[in-house]
Design a protein around this motif. Sequence first.
Motif, PDB file in Angstrom:
ATOM      1  N   THR A 170       0.844  -1.193   0.000  1.00  0.00           N
ATOM      2  CA  THR A 170       0.000   0.000   0.000  1.00  0.00           C
ATOM      3  C   THR A 170       0.883   1.248   0.000  1.00  0.00           C
ATOM      4  O   THR A 170       2.053   1.193   0.389  1.00  0.00           O
ATOM      5  CB  THR A 170      -0.923   0.047   1.236  1.00  0.00           C
ATOM      6  N   PRO A 172       0.300   5.784   0.765  1.00  0.00           N
ATOM      7  CA  PRO A 172      -0.672   6.785   1.210  1.00  0.00           C
ATOM      8  C   PRO A 172      -1.556   7.267   0.051  1.00  0.00           C
ATOM      9  O   PRO A 172      -1.070   7.543  -1.046  1.00  0.00           O
ATOM     10  CB  PRO A 172       0.214   7.922   1.747  1.00  0.00           C
ATOM     11  N   LYS A 173      -2.846   7.346   0.294  1.00  0.00           N
ATOM     12  CA  LYS A 173      -3.793   7.728  -0.748  1.00  0.00           C
ATOM     13  C   LYS A 173      -3.594   9.158  -1.228  1.00  0.00           C
ATOM     14  O   LYS A 173      -4.024   9.509  -2.333  1.00  0.00           O
ATOM     15  CB  LYS A 173      -5.224   7.527  -0.243  1.00  0.00           C
ATOM     16  N   ARG A 209       3.986  -1.100   3.733  1.00  0.00           N
ATOM     17  CA  ARG A 209       3.573   0.272   3.465  1.00  0.00           C
ATOM     18  C   ARG A 209       4.797   1.163   3.623  1.00  0.00           C
ATOM     19  O   ARG A 209       5.763   0.788   4.272  1.00  0.00           O
ATOM     20  CB  ARG A 209       2.463   0.728   4.415  1.00  0.00           C
ATOM     21  N   ASP A 239      -4.705   7.089   6.702  1.00  0.00           N
ATOM     22  CA  ASP A 239      -5.595   6.190   5.958  1.00  0.00           C
ATOM     23  C   ASP A 239      -6.169   5.114   6.868  1.00  0.00           C
ATOM     24  O   ASP A 239      -7.355   4.772   6.779  1.00  0.00           O
ATOM     25  CB  ASP A 239      -4.836   5.543   4.799  1.00  0.00           C
ATOM     26  N   ARG A 242      -8.844   6.641   9.228  1.00  0.00           N
ATOM     27  CA  ARG A 242     -10.136   6.856   8.562  1.00  0.00           C
ATOM     28  C   ARG A 242     -10.921   5.559   8.404  1.00  0.00           C
ATOM     29  O   ARG A 242     -12.147   5.550   8.520  1.00  0.00           O
ATOM     30  CB  ARG A 242      -9.891   7.505   7.199  1.00  0.00           C
ATOM     31  N   GLU A 243     -10.223   4.473   8.130  1.00  0.00           N
ATOM     32  CA  GLU A 243     -10.903   3.191   7.954  1.00  0.00           C
ATOM     33  C   GLU A 243     -11.614   2.749   9.232  1.00  0.00           C
ATOM     34  O   GLU A 243     -12.582   1.980   9.166  1.00  0.00           O
ATOM     35  CB  GLU A 243      -9.897   2.119   7.525  1.00  0.00           C
ATOM     36  N   THR A 292     -14.525  11.953   8.613  1.00  0.00           N
ATOM     37  CA  THR A 292     -13.402  11.174   8.103  1.00  0.00           C
ATOM     38  C   THR A 292     -12.407  12.043   7.340  1.00  0.00           C
ATOM     39  O   THR A 292     -11.216  11.737   7.292  1.00  0.00           O
ATOM     40  CB  THR A 292     -13.897  10.043   7.187  1.00  0.00           C
TER      41      THR A 292
END
Length: 475
Positions: A170, A172-173, A209, A239, A242-243, A292
């Motif tokens: 993964t 970071p978005k 990550r 991230d 927030r999930e 969020t």
Amino acid sequence: MNNAPHRKLKPTLSWSYSWATLSLLLALPLTASAKQDHDETPLELSGYSLSESYQVDDDQPADLESPILKQLLYRVRQTSPKSRAQYSQFSQTTTWQEMASHTEDFRFWTFSRPARLTKIEKHAFKQSSSDDEIKGVYVCHCESIPHESISPSTEDSATPPQKLIVLSRTVPKALPIDTEINQPIRISGFLYSRTLDAAGPRLVFITDRIEWYPQEKTNEISANQAELSKLGFDLGLIDLIRENNARSLNGRDAEAFFQMLAAMNRLDGMPADLFKESSSVLSFSDLFSSSTDHCGEAVRLQGVIRSCSTVSIPHQDIQDRLEISQYYQLMIFPDLGGAKIIIRGKDGSELDYQRFPITVCCTELPNGMSAQEVERKQCVIHGYFFRFWKYQSARTDLVDSTGQLSPLIIAKQPVLVETGIDVLDRGLLFFVLGTAALIIFLISYFRFVDRNQKPPLENMLENLPEKIDISGFDG
């Protein structure tokens, strides 16, 4: 006659052959012994043995479909920050030059190193099914930067940066894909190989990550979040926060929780000095709109401390790695000004509040004050919004709710403030004390004066005539 020379030569040839054979036989045990004596502990976390590490070829184009590579992605996903920190101790003094020149000696070791991220590409595995948890990998192009555990004399700062490929499950978005960037990150994972392609030789690492530490404001990162990152908080953890929004606290975002606490603990100065852009600071009402989106954002709120308790951190890893052993949990009630807060559940149920609890976790209390002494005090909190969390309360138990929701704020310390009631009470106290002092003064004054004057009865007797005329009265 013809056989004589042959018989003479035969021993010579036999001796030479025996010596070569003996030399080879002597060499083989030494090589095997060296392998047996090789400490396999540094690569234990990878799940592979030393002999298996030799199955990976170096100086070849990267094979992203390799079964070993995919297996390491699953393996590194199962590791914890604690175990990676523990095993990275073996590689603390290993230089980038040593890794590049003797990759086979450090293959599958765990490394924790700062680096600079320049580009991210996404690769989908060709041979994957719907049942596979990992269906692809992010190819992160990076460059090495000097490692803090290595002295400048050991690793020359003038040496060009080492080109790296970090294969991560993964990213970071907030980071863009297929775009040239320049972001500080940290690698925490396994050294896999040394690849060779058109771009030249590059070391390949495998991580779950990448840790992200932006230092400047961007379109995706606010100035206040950049300040949080400078204090050592990995913004890539947002991230995960927030999930888990609106859920109970769990192990998935425990690392983010303790990292944010540790960042606040490193803050020098007063909490009010933390925020660089006051215009982007959230208020209490802001937390209830798109919560969020606000995770990791700066927040300022005011309320009364209903309770305060000390919480000890039992994890030795957190104490050693993040240097925090306890924190304070405050329950704060803000002044809603007569307004109500209504919480609607997914099942259509509603709970309304005229007093809504806010949870604040901080690393310090005001100087000289205990947890009990700050209770019932008005305070201002400057901190960062973690997320909404859910816990059991008497109110929610009565209505069979799944739990009480509360915004969780992480801060340095509460700043106590005076309210209008406090000022009025203090003024009334001064008035009462002043009046009492005046009364005491007057009483003392009259007593002093009375000591220097004779009573009125004595004055009357001294002024009577020597004889009293009593004529005119009947006998």
